[in-house]
Design an enzyme around this catalytic site. Structure first.
Site, mmCIF file in Angstrom:
data_model
loop_
_atom_site.group_PDB
_atom_site.id
_atom_site.type_symbol
_atom_site.label_atom_id
_atom_site.label_comp_id
_atom_site.label_asym_id
_atom_site.label_seq_id
_atom_site.Cartn_x
_atom_site.Cartn_y
_atom_site.Cartn_z
ATOM 1 N N LEU A 1 -2.551 5.109 -3.432
ATOM 2 C CA LEU A 1 -1.231 5.142 -4.049
ATOM 3 C C LEU A 1 -0.269 4.551 -3.031
ATOM 4 O O LEU A 1 0.046 5.185 -2.018
ATOM 5 C CB LEU A 1 -0.811 6.579 -4.385
ATOM 6 C CG LEU A 1 -1.825 7.464 -5.111
ATOM 7 C CD1 LEU A 1 -1.176 8.808 -5.471
ATOM 8 C CD2 LEU A 1 -2.379 6.792 -6.351
ATOM 9 N N ASP B 1 11.302 13.764 0.563
ATOM 10 C CA ASP B 1 10.348 12.922 -0.161
ATOM 11 C C ASP B 1 10.515 13.217 -1.641
ATOM 12 O O ASP B 1 10.188 14.309 -2.104
ATOM 13 C CB ASP B 1 8.916 13.209 0.299
ATOM 14 C CG ASP B 1 7.918 12.166 -0.195
ATOM 15 O OD1 ASP B 1 8.175 11.551 -1.243
ATOM 16 O OD2 ASP B 1 6.890 11.971 0.469
ATOM 17 N N ARG C 1 9.098 11.542 -4.150
ATOM 18 C CA ARG C 1 8.066 10.907 -4.975
ATOM 19 C C ARG C 1 7.317 11.916 -5.845
ATOM 20 O O ARG C 1 6.972 12.997 -5.407
ATOM 21 C CB ARG C 1 7.079 10.159 -4.086
ATOM 22 C CG ARG C 1 7.680 8.925 -3.447
ATOM 23 C CD ARG C 1 6.730 8.272 -2.475
ATOM 24 N NE ARG C 1 6.481 9.126 -1.318
ATOM 25 C CZ ARG C 1 5.718 8.774 -0.283
ATOM 26 N NH1 ARG C 1 5.113 7.597 -0.284
ATOM 27 N NH2 ARG C 1 5.548 9.595 0.730
#
Length: 211
Positions: A57, A132, A134
């Site tokens: 990823l 983060d 994500r």
């Protein structure tokens, strides 16, 4: 698997990849319908994926992937991943999550704060942003649409494996990437090892930073 909407492949196209160092690989690029975040993520299918493919990823990094910025290790990780996945057979998911999900402009603002002494995570916090941001739901959708339910994950980041498992993808093994140091990214790499437990040689990075 958790109750997330199904995505479907939208189009497939063959693209020969060529890198500045001369390495090349033939890839199939796959686009998708129905991704939950509405972004134009891309699957790069390399080699001959088996029942348990090697998968990375890779979050988009314009500065590192395109301009070769030495402030991160993203460009070298992308180059390494393409070759390792092509050799074994697997998929690179190129995810449009610049700056760990905060966007390009905010990432550059965070760089300015890093120049004043903050680490990469503290800089995000100083801007009122998450360390983060994500989310890998779209990645799980893409893998499922490609028929991948079990994989080996090419990553130093334990959060990627944890999120995929929570989304119903079996991560058989987490395979570390190389360590790509420059004179400019040592504090960044050390912060990743300390703050988010990336699989990186902390003692070595500390020694290099101190030196």
């Amino acid at each position: 698997m958790p109750d997330i909407p199904a995505a479907t492949p939208r189009a497939r196209v063959r693209v020969p990849l060529r890198f500045a160092d001369g390495y090349g690989a033939d890839a199939e690029l796959v686009t998708f319908h129905g991704l939950t975040d509405g972004r134009e993520h891309l699957a790069v299918v390399l080699g001959d994926p088996g029942p348990v493919p090697l998968v990375r990823l890779h979050s988009e990094c314009l500065t590192g992937d395109v301009f070769g910025s030495a402030r991160c290790d993203c460009g070298p990780q992308l180059r390494e991943a393409v070759e390792r996945i092509a050799d074994r057979g697997g998929i690179l998911l190129y995810l449009r999550q610049e700056g760990r999900g905060i966007g390009l402009y905010n990432k550059l603002d965070a760089y300015a704060l890093q120049d004043e002494g903050l680490d990469t995570y503290a800089a995000n916090a100083a801007l009122g942003l998450p360390e983060d941001a994500r989310d890998y739901t779209a990645a799980a959708q893409m893998l499922t649409a490609l028929g991948v339910t079990e994989l080996d994950l090419l990553s130093n980041n334990p959060d990627k494996a944890a999120q995929l498992r929570a989304l119903g993808i079996t991560v058989r093994d987490r395979v570390p990437t190389g360590v790509f140091t420059t004179a400019h990214n040592l504090p960044y790499l050390r912060a990743k090892a300390l703050q988010t437990r990336h699989t990186l040689p902390l003692a070595e990075l500390t020694e290099l930073t101190a030196g």
